[in-house]
Motif scaffolding. Structure first.
Motif, PDB file in Angstrom:
ATOM      1  N   LEU A 108       0.732  -3.465  11.076  1.00  0.00           N
ATOM      2  CA  LEU A 108       1.503  -2.398  10.437  1.00  0.00           C
ATOM      3  C   LEU A 108       2.223  -2.907   9.187  1.00  0.00           C
ATOM      4  N   LEU A 109       2.737  -4.109   9.252  1.00  0.00           N
ATOM      5  CA  LEU A 109       3.423  -4.706   8.113  1.00  0.00           C
ATOM      6  C   LEU A 109       2.467  -4.886   6.928  1.00  0.00           C
ATOM      7  N   PHE A 110       1.316  -5.533   7.185  1.00  0.00           N
ATOM      8  CA  PHE A 110       0.352  -5.790   6.117  1.00  0.00           C
ATOM      9  C   PHE A 110      -0.300  -4.495   5.610  1.00  0.00           C
ATOM     10  N   ALA A 111      -0.566  -3.577   6.511  1.00  0.00           N
ATOM     11  CA  ALA A 111      -1.178  -2.311   6.114  1.00  0.00           C
ATOM     12  C   ALA A 111      -0.235  -1.506   5.221  1.00  0.00           C
ATOM     13  N   ASN A 112       1.044  -1.526   5.543  1.00  0.00           N
ATOM     14  CA  ASN A 112       2.030  -0.822   4.726  1.00  0.00           C
ATOM     15  C   ASN A 112       2.120  -1.434   3.326  1.00  0.00           C
ATOM     16  N   GLU A 113       2.165  -2.751   3.270  1.00  0.00           N
ATOM     17  CA  GLU A 113       2.224  -3.442   1.980  1.00  0.00           C
ATOM     18  C   GLU A 113       0.961  -3.177   1.162  1.00  0.00           C
ATOM     19  N   LEU A 114      -0.190  -3.177   1.825  1.00  0.00           N
ATOM     20  CA  LEU A 114      -1.450  -2.891   1.145  1.00  0.00           C
ATOM     21  C   LEU A 114      -1.469  -1.459   0.613  1.00  0.00           C
ATOM     22  N   THR A 115      -0.961  -0.524   1.380  1.00  0.00           N
ATOM     23  CA  THR A 115      -0.886   0.868   0.935  1.00  0.00           C
ATOM     24  C   THR A 115      -0.024   0.995  -0.318  1.00  0.00           C
ATOM     25  N   ASN A 116       1.100   0.288  -0.330  1.00  0.00           N
ATOM     26  CA  ASN A 116       1.981   0.318  -1.502  1.00  0.00           C
ATOM     27  C   ASN A 116       1.275  -0.226  -2.740  1.00  0.00           C
ATOM     28  N   LEU A 117       0.552  -1.331  -2.584  1.00  0.00           N
ATOM     29  CA  LEU A 117      -0.165  -1.901  -3.727  1.00  0.00           C
ATOM     30  C   LEU A 117      -1.310  -0.994  -4.181  1.00  0.00           C
ATOM     31  N   GLN A 118      -1.966  -0.318  -3.237  1.00  0.00           N
ATOM     32  CA  GLN A 118      -3.040   0.606  -3.604  1.00  0.00           C
ATOM     33  C   GLN A 118      -2.487   1.782  -4.405  1.00  0.00           C
ATOM     34  N   GLU A 119      -1.278   2.242  -4.054  1.00  0.00           N
ATOM     35  CA  GLU A 119      -0.645   3.321  -4.819  1.00  0.00           C
ATOM     36  C   GLU A 119      -0.356   2.875  -6.250  1.00  0.00           C
TER      37      GLU A 119
END
Length: 129
Positions: A108-119
């Protein structure tokens, strides 16, 4: 020095003109996902030091003090486009690794950070990068 940078965090920057005596100062707001192209054009002003020409999203240009650019880079407010892409690849790897390990909290931590970078990346592409 890299020539293209992405804004990771929105911020305002005070930019002074290169006139002797710094009579003119402007505050420019930069948004997350803006892309700076730092050109080889530079100007040295007595008492002010070196300034580099920065083009933002291929829309406008301004001269910025070299130390201000370095400070923003060191603070993590800006990042080279290459480093940004490497961060995304690394986070993709970490997401896959945590899936294999069945580590829900890290996932969840890495997925959230990845989502932010994708945005941020989506915003970059809206500016033509």
């Amino acid at each position: 020095m890299y020539d293209r940078f992405v804004i990771l965090e929105s911020f305002q920057q005070q930019v002074s003109c290169c006139c002797p005596g710094q009579q003119h100062q402007h505050i420019i707001e930069f948004r997350q996902g803006d892309v700076w192209t730092i050109t080889n054009e530079r100007k040295y002003v007595d008492l002010l030091g070196w300034h580099l020409l920065v083009i933002v999203n291929s829309e406008f240009r301004f001269l910025m003090h070299v130390e201000d650019i370095e400070s923003l880079y060191n603070n993590g407010s800006i990042c080279s486009v290459l480093d940004f892409e490497l961060k995304i690849l690394h986070l993709n790897f970490k997401v896959n690794e945590t899936l294999d390990a069945h580590d829900k909290e890290s996932f969840l931590l890495f997925a959230n950070e990845l989502t932010n970078l994708q945005e941020i990346k989506d915003k970059m592409y809206s500016f033509g990068v």
